[in-house]
Write a protein that holds these residues in place. Structure first.
Motif, PDB file in Angstrom:
ATOM      1  N   ARG A   1      34.364  83.504  60.129  1.00 52.45           N
ATOM      2  CA  ARG A   1      35.413  83.896  61.067  1.00 52.45           C
ATOM      3  C   ARG A   1      35.955  85.281  60.777  1.00 52.45           C
ATOM      4  NH1 ARG A   1      40.062  80.542  62.943  1.00 52.45           N
ATOM      5  NH2 ARG A   1      39.831  82.087  64.584  1.00 52.45           N
TER       6      ARG A   1
ATOM      7  N   ASN B   1      35.783  89.126  63.450  1.00 54.20           N
ATOM      8  CA  ASN B   1      37.011  89.706  63.975  1.00 54.20           C
ATOM      9  C   ASN B   1      37.373  90.986  63.229  1.00 54.20           C
ATOM     10  OD1 ASN B   1      38.258  87.538  65.940  1.00 54.20           O
ATOM     11  ND2 ASN B   1      37.391  86.424  64.206  1.00 54.20           N
TER      12      ASN B   1
ATOM     13  N   VAL C   1      43.446  87.083  63.815  1.00 52.42           N
ATOM     14  CA  VAL C   1      43.052  85.677  63.749  1.00 52.42           C
ATOM     15  C   VAL C   1      43.589  85.107  62.437  1.00 52.42           C
ATOM     16  CG1 VAL C   1      40.976  85.950  65.147  1.00 52.42           C
ATOM     17  CG2 VAL C   1      40.821  86.179  62.666  1.00 52.42           C
TER      18      VAL C   1
END
Length: 403
Positions: free
Chosen positions: A134, A138, A119
């Motif tokens: 975020r 991930n 990502v």
């Protein structure tokens, strides 16, 4: 029709431009770009315009120009670049993009790591909290940092959350004589003062602070750290999640999160979503933090404060679960009603007739479609001579859908 060419400059200087990109620059009458990009063309004979922080001024200038124009950008103009701004302010028919190798792509090549499963996160504008949200959601991330949200600041936040189980590569000044790539870990980043131009790559090696937990619905109550009796029972939790009808990319508010059990179970149902566990009780908040670490919750953010006041800073919800209101049920529902889109759902777990009556009254007056489900649970008592059932108080699950 007027044409504006937006050309990406790679990390290798002029050598990285294609023949067509060089021809477009040679034919241009107006060349716009950052100081570093403009310096690649010292013999350009037309007008040069340096792009600063005022992108609005640039787009207004381009609107009023009829000259053949080239805008130079770093790497791929549509990857965290100027391309997004130009598409918002100019006609797409006027623009043509000529991408180059991005700094992120170059960085992954340097560390010899596939990047199709990563990502990409820009800390600029998103802020430290949003960037780390975020990252922890991930296993592989490339982060474009800024002067405030530095690699060291990101590392400190990861450590604070107990999520430091990443290998790290700090890739600085890529494509220049000062290029440097440092392989380290999250704690090692704390000791490095990074160059302003850097890409931070993080790849998960292990779940820091706890063992890997296999996601299931109906996690046993005893698995959670909690204040005694302040937990949504596992059977009620499963029905509650079913009534919420969560989709993978939704935003969920869990108001009065208690132990965080609903947020933690919802975490696995929202792989691309966000969950905000709102809790005012300091003791409960410590239990929530412990549970988030234990279950390696990736998409849950703890919000410390009193609802509804602390809800103002949160993104608009698609779903709202109210597990506790602290006597502010009407005020909380008013705040929710002002932010919830049409078709959004509110689910309330009530254990008293007072809460059931108050919630029904509010939703009826606000025009919601309401359904109430009563859950009566009885479990066999363990370690007894006879198999006897122990009954729990009934729970009223109120589901309200906004018209």
């Amino acid at each position: 029709m007027k044409r504006i060419y937006v050309i990406g400059a790679g990390v290798e200087g002029q050598e990285g431009f294609s023949r067509r990109a060089m021809e477009l620059v040679e034919q241009a009458e107006l060349l716009c770009g950052g100081e570093r990009q403009l310096a690649l063309f010292p013999e350009f004979s037309g007008e040069k315009v340096a792009i600063g922080s005022d992108l609005t001024g640039l787009s207004e200038r381009l609107k009023g120009s009829s000259r053949r124009t080239v805008v130079l950008a770093s790497g791929d103009p549509l990857f965290f670049g100027i391309g997004r701004h130009l598409l918002r302010n100019l006609s797409a028919d006027e623009l043509e993009f000529v991408p180059n190798v991005s700094s992120v792509q170059y960085a992954f090549a340097k560390i010899k790591e596939p990047w199709d499963d990563a990502v990409f996160i820009s800390a600029h504008g998103r802020g430290l909290q949003g960037a780390v949200d975020r990252i922890v959601a991930n296993d592989k991330a490339a982060v474009l940092t800024d002067q405030l949200n530095t690699p060291a600041a990101i590392a400190a936040e990861l450590i604070e959350r107990g999520r430091d189980g990443y290998a790290a590569w700090l890739c600085e000044n890529l494509g220049t004589a000062e290029e440097q790539i440092t392989a380290t870990d999250v704690k090692g980043l704390l000791q490095i003062k990074a160059a302003p131009l850097n890409v931070l790559i993080l790849i998960k090696e292990y779940e820091a602070g706890g063992e890997e937990y296999v996601p299931t619905l109906g996690i046993p109550d005893e698995e959670f750290a909690t204040v005694k009796k302040l937990i949504t029972k596992e059977e009620v939790r499963v029905v509650t999640l079913a009534k919420l009808k969560l989709r993978h990319d939704m935003t969920l508010w869990d108001v009065g999160a208690g132990s965080g059990s609903v947020s933690i179970e919802a975490d696995h149902l929202l792989p691309n979503g966000r969950i905000f566990a709102v809790e005012r009780n300091p003791q409960c908040r410590e239990f929530i933090k412990a549970n988030l670490r234990k279950f390696s919750a990736r998409h849950v953010t703890l919000v410390e404060g009193d609802a509804p006041a602390c809800l103002e800073a949160l993104p608009d919800p698609d779903r709202v679960f109210v597990g506790g209101s602290g006597g502010n049920l009407y005020a909380i529902l008013d705040a929710v009603d002002g932010r919830l889109p049409a078709g959004g759902r509110v689910v309330i777990n009530a254990v008293t007739l007072d809460t059931l009556t108050a919630a029904n009254e509010y939703f009826d007056n606000a025009g919601y479609q309401v359904e109430v489900t009563t859950i009566n649970i009885a479990r066999t008592r363990p370690l007894t001579d006879y198999k006897m059932f122990e009954a729990y108080n009934p729970v009223y699950i109120i589901t309200a859908v906004k018209d």
